[in-house]
Design a protein around this motif. Structure first.
Motif, PDB file in Angstrom:
ATOM      1  N   ALA A  11      46.540  -1.114  14.615  1.00 17.72           N
ATOM      2  CA  ALA A  11      47.247  -0.035  13.918  1.00 17.72           C
ATOM      3  C   ALA A  11      48.100   0.759  14.898  1.00 17.72           C
ATOM      4  N   GLY A  12      47.566   1.041  16.084  1.00 19.14           N
ATOM      5  CA  GLY A  12      48.338   1.756  17.100  1.00 19.14           C
ATOM      6  C   GLY A  12      49.561   0.961  17.521  1.00 19.14           C
ATOM      7  N   SER A  13      49.380  -0.321  17.751  1.00 17.16           N
ATOM      8  CA  SER A  13      50.519  -1.170  18.141  1.00 17.16           C
ATOM      9  C   SER A  13      51.599  -1.188  17.069  1.00 17.16           C
ATOM     10  N   ARG A  14      51.188  -1.330  15.827  1.00 15.33           N
ATOM     11  CA  ARG A  14      52.168  -1.339  14.734  1.00 15.33           C
ATOM     12  C   ARG A  14      52.884   0.008  14.623  1.00 15.33           C
ATOM     13  N   LEU A  15      52.114   1.089  14.745  1.00 14.80           N
ATOM     14  CA  LEU A  15      52.721   2.415  14.658  1.00 14.80           C
ATOM     15  C   LEU A  15      53.740   2.617  15.764  1.00 14.80           C
ATOM     16  N   PHE A  16      53.385   2.280  16.997  1.00 13.31           N
ATOM     17  CA  PHE A  16      54.290   2.508  18.118  1.00 13.31           C
ATOM     18  C   PHE A  16      55.459   1.525  18.122  1.00 13.31           C
TER      19      PHE A  16
ATOM     20  N   GLU B 249      56.832   0.581  15.261  1.00  9.76           N
ATOM     21  CA  GLU B 249      57.644   1.145  14.187  1.00  9.76           C
ATOM     22  C   GLU B 249      58.271   2.479  14.578  1.00  9.76           C
ATOM     23  N   GLN B 250      57.580   3.241  15.421  1.00 10.58           N
ATOM     24  CA  GLN B 250      58.023   4.580  15.827  1.00 10.58           C
ATOM     25  C   GLN B 250      58.032   4.667  17.363  1.00 10.58           C
ATOM     26  N   PRO B 251      58.907   3.918  18.042  1.00 11.85           N
ATOM     27  CA  PRO B 251      58.860   3.874  19.512  1.00 11.85           C
ATOM     28  C   PRO B 251      59.126   5.216  20.188  1.00 11.85           C
ATOM     29  N   GLU B 252      59.760   6.142  19.483  1.00 10.47           N
ATOM     30  CA  GLU B 252      60.025   7.451  20.075  1.00 10.47           C
ATOM     31  C   GLU B 252      58.733   8.224  20.368  1.00 10.47           C
ATOM     32  N   LEU B 253      57.642   7.824  19.742  1.00  9.00           N
ATOM     33  CA  LEU B 253      56.360   8.499  19.971  1.00  9.00           C
ATOM     34  C   LEU B 253      55.839   8.299  21.390  1.00  9.00           C
ATOM     35  N   ILE B 254      56.180   7.161  22.001  1.00  7.90           N
ATOM     36  CA  ILE B 254      55.676   6.892  23.349  1.00  7.90           C
ATOM     37  C   ILE B 254      56.748   7.074  24.427  1.00  7.90           C
ATOM     38  N   ARG B 255      57.848   7.640  24.023  1.00  5.15           N
ATOM     39  CA  ARG B 255      58.885   8.003  24.986  1.00  5.15           C
ATOM     40  C   ARG B 255      58.658   9.435  25.452  1.00  5.15           C
ATOM     41  N   PRO B 256      59.262   9.838  26.569  1.00  2.90           N
ATOM     42  CA  PRO B 256      59.085  11.225  27.040  1.00  2.90           C
ATOM     43  C   PRO B 256      59.351  12.231  25.919  1.00  2.90           C
ATOM     44  N   GLY B 257      58.412  13.143  25.746  1.00  2.00           N
ATOM     45  CA  GLY B 257      58.514  14.161  24.708  1.00  2.00           C
ATOM     46  C   GLY B 257      57.835  13.779  23.407  1.00  2.00           C
ATOM     47  N   GLY B 258      57.446  12.514  23.266  1.00  6.44           N
ATOM     48  CA  GLY B 258      56.803  12.051  22.030  1.00  6.44           C
ATOM     49  C   GLY B 258      55.326  12.399  21.990  1.00  6.44           C
TER      50      GLY B 258
END
Length: 169
Positions: free
Chosen positions: A55-60, A62-71
């Motif tokens: 689920a974490g892999s799919r979320l990240f 789908e929403q790669p900005e979450l693991i970028r600086p500031g996410g």
């Protein structure tokens, strides 16, 4: 924490009523689905870490900005906290299935969660998306375990999504 039976009895007792047709039907449904609910919880328990990781892999993805600086998932600590929270959602969903009642979610998970996330600047939208992803994975895993009727799987996830997804007006 109460289950479907104690909640039903409490509601009827507080109004001084005998069980009516609706109460009997709800009890019948609870008992008829009991084995499937317990089997689903057992199937998920054995795969929980794998499910959360997927689920974490799919979320990240789908929403790669979450693991970028500031996410919300940027830095190892915050990424791990995200997965920890997903694990909580999954665990409490299994409790709700077995109990046949979502009250445990309100008592142990949802009370104050939006406010906590807002105060910590955790993005609620992606949290809701992550819970939806968990729901989809779990339904697949439960079906693969041979449980035909997976309709009870939806309720706890939908409850979490609904409460966290509410908009302040």
């Amino acid at each position: 924490m109460q289950d479907a039976i104690t909640t039903l009895i409490k509601n009827y007792d507080s109004t001084g009523r005998y069980f009516d047709r609706d109460a009997i039907d709800r009890l019948k449904s609870y008992f008829e689905t009991g084995t499937a609910r317990v089997q689903a919880a057992a199937a998920i328990n054995g795969q929980a870490a794998e499910i959360v990781k997927e689920a974490g892999s799919r979320l990240f993805d789908e929403q790669p900005e979450l693991i970028r600086p500031g996410g919300s998932g940027y830095t190892t600590r915050r990424y791990a906290a995200c997965l920890r929270d997903m694990d909580y959602y999954l665990r409490y969903a299994t409790y709700a299935w077995v109990a046949g009642d979502t009250d445990v979610l309100d008592e142990r998970v949802l009370a104050g969660l939006r406010e906590t996330y807002n105060s910590l600047n955790v993005a609620i939208g992606p949290t809701v998306i992550g819970i939806g992803i968990l729901k989809d994975i779990v339904k697949t895993k439960v079906s693969e375990a041979g449980i035909e009727d997976t309709s009870f799987i939806d309720e706890p996830f939908d409850r979490m999504i609904s409460v966290l997804g509410e908009k302040d007006i």
